[in-house]
Design a protein around this motif. Structure first.
Motif, PDB file in Angstrom:
ATOM      1  N   LEU A 115      17.753 -25.225  -0.630  1.00  0.00           N
ATOM      2  CA  LEU A 115      18.759 -25.289  -1.583  1.00  0.00           C
ATOM      3  C   LEU A 115      20.327 -25.866  -1.234  1.00  0.00           C
ATOM      4  N   GLY A 116      20.924 -26.502  -2.548  1.00  0.00           N
ATOM      5  CA  GLY A 116      22.283 -27.316  -2.569  1.00  0.00           C
ATOM      6  C   GLY A 116      22.089 -28.091  -1.217  1.00  0.00           C
ATOM      7  N   ALA A 117      20.974 -28.677  -0.729  1.00  0.00           N
ATOM      8  CA  ALA A 117      20.731 -29.731   0.009  1.00  0.00           C
ATOM      9  C   ALA A 117      21.556 -29.879   0.992  1.00  0.00           C
ATOM     10  N   ALA A 118      22.106 -28.373   1.560  1.00  0.00           N
ATOM     11  CA  ALA A 118      22.662 -28.319   3.102  1.00  0.00           C
ATOM     12  C   ALA A 118      21.702 -28.323   3.610  1.00  0.00           C
ATOM     13  N   ARG A 119      20.576 -28.399   4.151  1.00  0.00           N
ATOM     14  CA  ARG A 119      19.819 -28.779   4.852  1.00  0.00           C
ATOM     15  C   ARG A 119      18.266 -28.806   4.445  1.00  0.00           C
ATOM     16  N   MET A 120      17.054 -29.237   6.054  1.00  0.00           N
ATOM     17  CA  MET A 120      16.184 -29.994   5.041  1.00  0.00           C
ATOM     18  C   MET A 120      15.201 -28.777   7.056  1.00  0.00           C
ATOM     19  N   ILE A 121      14.575 -29.231   5.863  1.00  0.00           N
ATOM     20  CA  ILE A 121      13.220 -28.451   6.901  1.00  0.00           C
ATOM     21  C   ILE A 121      12.176 -30.111   6.940  1.00  0.00           C
ATOM     22  N   ALA A 122      12.019 -30.059   8.109  1.00  0.00           N
ATOM     23  CA  ALA A 122      10.611 -30.930   8.559  1.00  0.00           C
ATOM     24  C   ALA A 122       9.428 -30.338   9.572  1.00  0.00           C
ATOM     25  N   ARG A 123       8.970 -30.335   8.604  1.00  0.00           N
ATOM     26  CA  ARG A 123       7.134 -29.812   9.237  1.00  0.00           C
ATOM     27  C   ARG A 123       6.172 -31.325   9.944  1.00  0.00           C
ATOM     28  N   VAL A 124       5.408 -31.475  11.281  1.00  0.00           N
ATOM     29  CA  VAL A 124       4.114 -31.659  11.616  1.00  0.00           C
ATOM     30  C   VAL A 124       3.231 -30.848  11.465  1.00  0.00           C
TER      31      VAL A 124
END
Length: 132
Positions: A115-124
């Motif tokens: 939300l708000g492009a404040a962070r990203m979550i990366a997952r494998v």
């Protein structure tokens, strides 16, 4: 013995609070059990092994989206080779949306813009959980 039990209970409580914090911070993102998860902040890179590939990525926030840059190449096997220097993707990921990459060996990576492009979550994660 009582002190050890209290220490274990306290540690479990802290882990539960941390896990609940990640889950409640991004209500649109649902991580699957067993997935390797990295939280990305603007300008902070992440390094992921996806099947036989290696990915390095980062993002910056712009225009209410995560401007994601990811370079994907063959995983390093111990021999220096320029046969596969890698491929770079640069794309906007809107807040609340994902970008997915499928690699060999049944593994994929997903980049979720928070939300708000404040962070990203990366997952494998494994696409085929019942591989033989």
């Amino acid at each position: 013995m009582l002190k050890a039990t209290k220490a274990v209970a306290a540690a479990a409580g802290v882990m539960g609070v941390l896990a609940a914090g990640v889950a409640s911070a991004e209500p649109l993102f649902h991580a699957q059990p067993g997935a390797a998860i990295e939280v990305m902040t603007p300008g902070r890179g992440v390094s992921l092994d996806i099947g036989g590939k290696h990915a390095i990525g980062y993002f910056v926030a712009a225009n209410k989206a995560c401007q994601l840059t990811v370079v994907i190449a063959d995983a390093f096997s111990g021999e220096a080779s320029l046969d596969s220097p890698g491929t770079r993707f640069v794309l906007p990921v809107s807040a609340g949306k994902t970008f997915k990459v499928d690699a060999s060996a049944g593994q994929s990576a997903e980049f979720f813009c928070g939300l708000g492009a404040a962070r990203m979550i990366a997952r494998v994660y494994d696409r085929a959980p019942y591989k033989s």
